[in-house]
Every structure is written in C-alpha cells, then in structure tokens.
Design a protein around this motif. Structure first.
Motif: not given
Ligand SMILES: Cc1cc2nc3c(=O)[nH]c(=O)nc-3n(C[C@H](O)[C@H](O)[C@H](O)COP(=O)(O)OP(=O)(O)OC[C@H]3O[C@@H](n4cnc5c(N)ncnc54)[C@H](O)[C@@H]3O)c2cc1C
Length: 546
Positions: A48, A67, A75, A93, A458
């Motif tokens: 995101s 980051e 994730r 997926f 994702v």
């Molecule tokens: C085991 C597993 C399987 C999954 N399988 C699927 C799937 O098959 N298909 C699918 O669509 N989705 C799947 N998901 C969900 C998907 O991975 C997430 O919904 C998506 O990647 C989340 O993205 P995000 O940007 O919201 O958060 P994140 O990817 O968590 O990004 C947040 C970032 O913020 C950083 N951060 C945290 N605190 C701080 C701070 N204080 N200062 C600076 N940076 C910080 C973190 O290090 C991280 O890099 C899965 C998730 C998991 C855990």
C-alpha cells in the motif's frame, strides 16, 4: 487464501447485491487523472505504501518512503533458493478476476493479465484432499452432508443478519456444531484461517459483511514468478529509489503547517502530509506517538479490528509422497491446518514442497513451539498419509512466523464483534472506513486494514494506495497539470473542420486560442472543433488551470 474456490462445489452464483453499480469502483480505482503538488512522507514500504508513492509521483508530487525494516514488500516476501521456484512467505494468491456474472476484475488482475497473461495460473479447478474420520476424501468427489454444510456456510454467510456474535457461537447455537464436530477443522480452515484467525475470534456479522462487500469475484491465481518481482516491474521500481530503509517512524507531529515525521534516530522528515501504511498492530501498540494525539474515533477504529498470529511452514521433501497428479491442496485436522503445492502450477517446478498455512490460536501454539513446529507438521502428515512417509522423505523446513516479525506482528486484519455496526446487509460506517479517514488533510491512512471491500489482500492494499493518492491530490491540487498532450490533426486545409483534444481533468478549466481558424464548439471544455479558414497555417493553444 482460496476460500472462494469452494463456490464451484455448489455451482452457486454470488448474490445479486454483489452486482450493484458500485462494482465498477474497483476496476476504476487505478484510473486517475488527478495531479498534485507537494512533498509527502510515506511510512511503510509494503504494497500500500509503495503504491501510494507510485501514484503520487505519477501525479506530479515528490515522496520520501520510510521503511522500518531492511527490505521492501512488507507482507509480500519471496524466499529464493529453497525450492525450484520462488517460495512466497507471505501473500501468494492473486484474487479478483471478477466472476461469470460480469463482475469486473481487480485492477491488479487486469494489469498482470495485460502485462503477461501466462503469469496467472488458475487454481480453482484443482483438487483438495480433505482429512476426515481418520481417512481422506477428494473435495470434488464427496457427497458427505456434513462437508456440504461447510460450503453452505461459506455461500450463505453474506446473508447473515443476526446478532453480533462470533462465528463459533453462531455455529454452536444455530447449527449445533462445536469444536468436537467431525468437520470443525474445515470451518476453521475455510473461514477462521482464511480470515487470519480462529472461529471464536471472528465476528459472524463482520464475516457476513465482508463477504457481501467483496467485489472482485471468487477466482484465485498463483503467479509463475515472484509476486514482489511482478509488482516491482508493474509499479514499484519507479519509487524504490525513494525508500529509506531501517527508518522506524516513532513520532508524527501534525500540529503546524505540514507534518514532521521522526525516526528512531531522531531524524526529522518534513512534508506537506504523511501517509501511514503500517500494519494495524503498529498503530495499536503505540509505536508512533502523535502530536496532537489521535482523535478518539480514530483510536476506537484502530482498536475495533484485530490482527493476530499467522505463519507458514514450508516443507521440502526428497520425494513427494502424495498423489502428485491430483492433489493441489490438503486440509489437515491438527495444527498444520492447510497445505498446498504451488509447484503443481509453476512452470518447470519440482513437486516436492508443501506450503502450510496456519492462523489464529493454532498459529499461537505453533509459534510457541519454535522449530519443533516442523516436527508437529511432519507427524500430522505421517498420520494422514500413513507410515512415516513425511518424516522419511523430509529434506528441509522453513518457518515464517509473521506474529514475531518486529514491524508486522501478525497476519492480516479481521473483524471482531463491534467492527460492523448493523446486522443485515452492510450499511452504516464501519471501523475500516473510520480507520481510512484522513485527519486534517495531513495524516492519511493506507494499508489493507483500511480497505472496505478487499481487506487482507494485496489488491486491497494497492487499492488503498490509489485511494490515498486521490485524497492527497484533492487536498493538494496542482494548478496546472504537469503534462499536456494535445491531439488533433496538424494537416489542415482551408475550410476543413478538425477536432483538438487534451485529457479531461476534473475541476479544471480550459481556454483555447486559435489563429487562422474559428472555434465552432467546445470552448471551455477539453475538446474543441475548429473550422480552418487559412490553408497556409494556424495555431492552436490551450491554457488549462484550476
Ligand atoms: C501468511 C500470509 C499470507 C497471505 N496470503 C495472501 C494471498 O495469498 N493473497 C493476498 O492477496 N494477500 C495475502 N496476504 C495479505 C497481504 O500480504 C497483505 O494484505 C498486504 O501485503 C498488506 O500490505 P500493506 O501495505 O497493507 O502492509 P505491509 O505489507 O505490512 O506493509 C507495511 C510496512 O510498514 C513497515 N512498518 C511497520 N512499522 C513501521 C514504522 N514504525 N516505520 C516505518 N515502517 C514501518 C513494515 O515493515 C512493512 O514493510 C497474506 C498475508 C500473510 C501474512
């Protein structure tokens, strides 16, 4: 993550509510003509955060991405060198192709399909081996009424309009199905685990609402490449140079003009606004202090959702001991929960690796076991396939425990009791929507937990990036678009009529000046018709402002 695969079993279609015009939103999310001015600080380089940055840069703004960890992707995390293909430790997926009723695809599916359709490997028609009553049965062959009832819950869930209880309480009180029932582990796998938790934590009303709010259909795909590599190629590469790694944000001051964001070393970063894209537990645990403090409504929203333990155990064997021709997925009865075989659809991959997916209470238990979790998984596989087949063929294991990852602290967000205000079809504002609201046009919220239609995914995380970029561009509009491409014929003849167009941008005005001809229509809009009077030459000029 392939719950909707089950829909094929009963040949059911999504309820009519899912075919409302709002379906178009997800397909349109990626399209934006907005332009904006300013410098913005993005906290978190997951899907995101990076997509927010990508859209802001596309719109003419500048970004700094902070980051906390040493890698991007959050994730989404590839593990190279373990298997004959890239093992996905997090998201795996791609959801959201749309469905047969005309639901449009998610823009992620659309973009990958446009880039290279052969990367998308469908899994919905592949077989699942179900463990039940000390034996196994293929999902495509069973007529067991107890198993069919599991799929009925999944297909009926969005119609639920009862009290705000957990799914476990619902199953117990309404269907008389409890933890000792012979199919309880299927409910845990297909509903609890799918939602990143256990049945006794997941809200039945929230489950119903999120099934009903889901817009992008039930088809799931694995990717014939690393997930992150594809996203880098499609979107992220342009903004990766703007990521500063190992910068854990600890404070945000939004009291004055603009924002000041402070990292763990006390370094300040100044911008017009900040985008928070961190996982929910980072906000819940108070890692980041805010000046002024976050409003109570925001804190209630942060604490009105949950994100709990989740892990994958990846098991490599010298020889595959299961039915490699048929089995894609395996549902276990114990802690191991569900294991699938990505190699089945990956080009040139050796079928010898299982990805086991464990959430909620089971993940908490396995997390406490450390490396012994691998032995527990092997013992469960031994009991399913007989003898010591799993142990005897075991080569290597890898555990990713997302609960213990310092900057993630869980799997993905899920609704608890109170997350959704009403029963019946989801109306009224819910905790995800409140979480998503910006504060004073200075603090913006992205991340999967803020997505009202596709949380925990994702494509949902990417959609929140698109939303936040739109919100920022509305708050910090550029006076003049960075680029103007004027189209229309340059070859004109005396007396000819030609059309000239620039891209339509909401909220802007257009002033055309033509020499050597007359504007016969369209003055003030993005497209004019000109009647040329002079064949020796003329000019068309456009001034665009807002
Ligand atoms: C085991 C597993 C399987 C999954 N399988 C699927 C799937 O098959 N298909 C699918 O669509 N989705 C799947 N998901 C969900 C998907 O991975 C997430 O919904 C998506 O990647 C989340 O993205 P995000 O940007 O919201 O958060 P994140 O990817 O968590 O990004 C947040 C970032 O913020 C950083 N951060 C945290 N605190 C701080 C701070 N204080 N200062 C600076 N940076 C910080 C973190 O290090 C991280 O890099 C899965 C998730 C998991 C855990």
């Amino acid at each position: 993550m392939n719950r909707r695969e089950l829909l094929r079993q009963l040949g059911l279609l999504f309820p009519a509510a899912l075919l409302s015009p709002s379906l178009l939103l997800s397909a349109a999310n990626n399209a934006s003509n907005s332009q904006c001015c300013g410098h913005f600080i993005v906290v978190g380089a997951g899907a995101s955060g990076l997509y927010t940055a990508y859209k802001l840069v596309q719109a003419g703004a500048t970004v700094t991405i902070l980051e906390a960890s040493g890698v991007h992707g959050g994730r989404i995390r590839p593990l190279e060198g373990f298997a004959s293909y890239t093992v996905e430790l997090g998201a795996e997926f791609v959801h959201g192709m749309g469905n047969q009723n005309g639901t449009p695809p998610s823009f992620l599916y659309h973009d990958i399909n446009t880039y290279n359709p052969s990367l998308l490997k469908p899994v919905n028609s592949l077989d699942t081996l179900l463990t039940i009553d000390n034996t196994t049965v293929w999902d495509s062959e069973t007529n067991d009424p107890d198993i069919l009832q599991v799929w009925q819950l999944i297909n009926w869930a969005s119609d639920y309009s009862g009290p705000d209880i957990t799914v476990a309480e619902y199953l117990q009180t309404v269907w008389d199905i409890g933890p000792t029932h012979r199919t309880w582990h299927f409910y845990e796998a297909y509903v609890g685990t799918e939602y990143g938790t256990s049945l006794d934590r997941l809200s039945m009303r929230g489950y119903a609402a999120e099934e009903a709010l889901w817009l992008t259909g039930g088809k799931d795909y694995l990717l014939d490449d690393s997930y992150l590599h594809i996203l880098d190629t499609l979107y992220f590469n342009t903004v990766l140079p703007n990521v500063l790694y190992n910068k854990q944000v600890t404070a945000i001051n939004y009291s004055g003009n603009g924002v000041t964001v402070t990292d763990q070393n006390g370094t300040n970063y100044v911008g017009n606004a900040v985008v928070l894209s961190v996982p929910l537990p980072i906000l819940q645990d108070g890692d980041i202090s805010f000046t002024p403090a976050l409003p109570t409504t925001k804190l209630n929203a942060i604490n009105g959702l949950e994100m709990g333990a989740g892990m994958k155990i990846v098991l490599k064997f010298t020889n595959a001991f299961w039915n490699t021709a048929q089995m894609f997925d395996l549902l276990c009865k114990g802690y191991t929960t569900e294991c699938w075989v990505p190699a089945k659809v990956k080009t040139g991959a050796t079928i010898n690796v299982l990805h086991c997916f464990i959430m909620g209470e089971r993940a908490e238990y396995m997390s406490a076991q450390g490396n012994n979790a691998i032995n527990i998984a092997l013992a469960e596989l031994n009991s399913i396939f007989g003898g010591n087949l799993a142990t005897n063929n075991f080569d290597e294991g890898y555990i990713i425990d997302w609960w213990q990852e310092p900057f993630i602290r869980g799997a993905y967000s899920y609704p608890i009791e109170g997350s959704y205000p009403n029963s019946g079809p989801p109306t009224g504002i819910n905790k995800r929507q409140i979480l998503a609201q910006p504060i004073n046009n200075k603090v913006f919220f992205a991340g999967e937990a803020t997505n009202n239609n596709h949380p925990s995914t994702v494509h949902g995380a990417l959609e929140t990036g698109a939303r936040v970029a739109e919100e920022i561009c509305a708050a910090f509009p550029a006076n003049i678009p960075n680029t103007l491409s004027l189209t229309g014929s340059q070859a004109v003849c005396s007396g000819a009529t030609n059309i000239y167009t620039v891209p339509a941008i909401t909220g802007t005005t257009y002033e055309w000046v033509v020499t050597g001809g007359t504007v016969v229509s369209g003055q003030g809009t993005n497209q004019i018709t000109v009647q040329w009077s002079n064949a020796t030459g003329g000019t068309v000029q456009i001034t665009q402002s807002r």
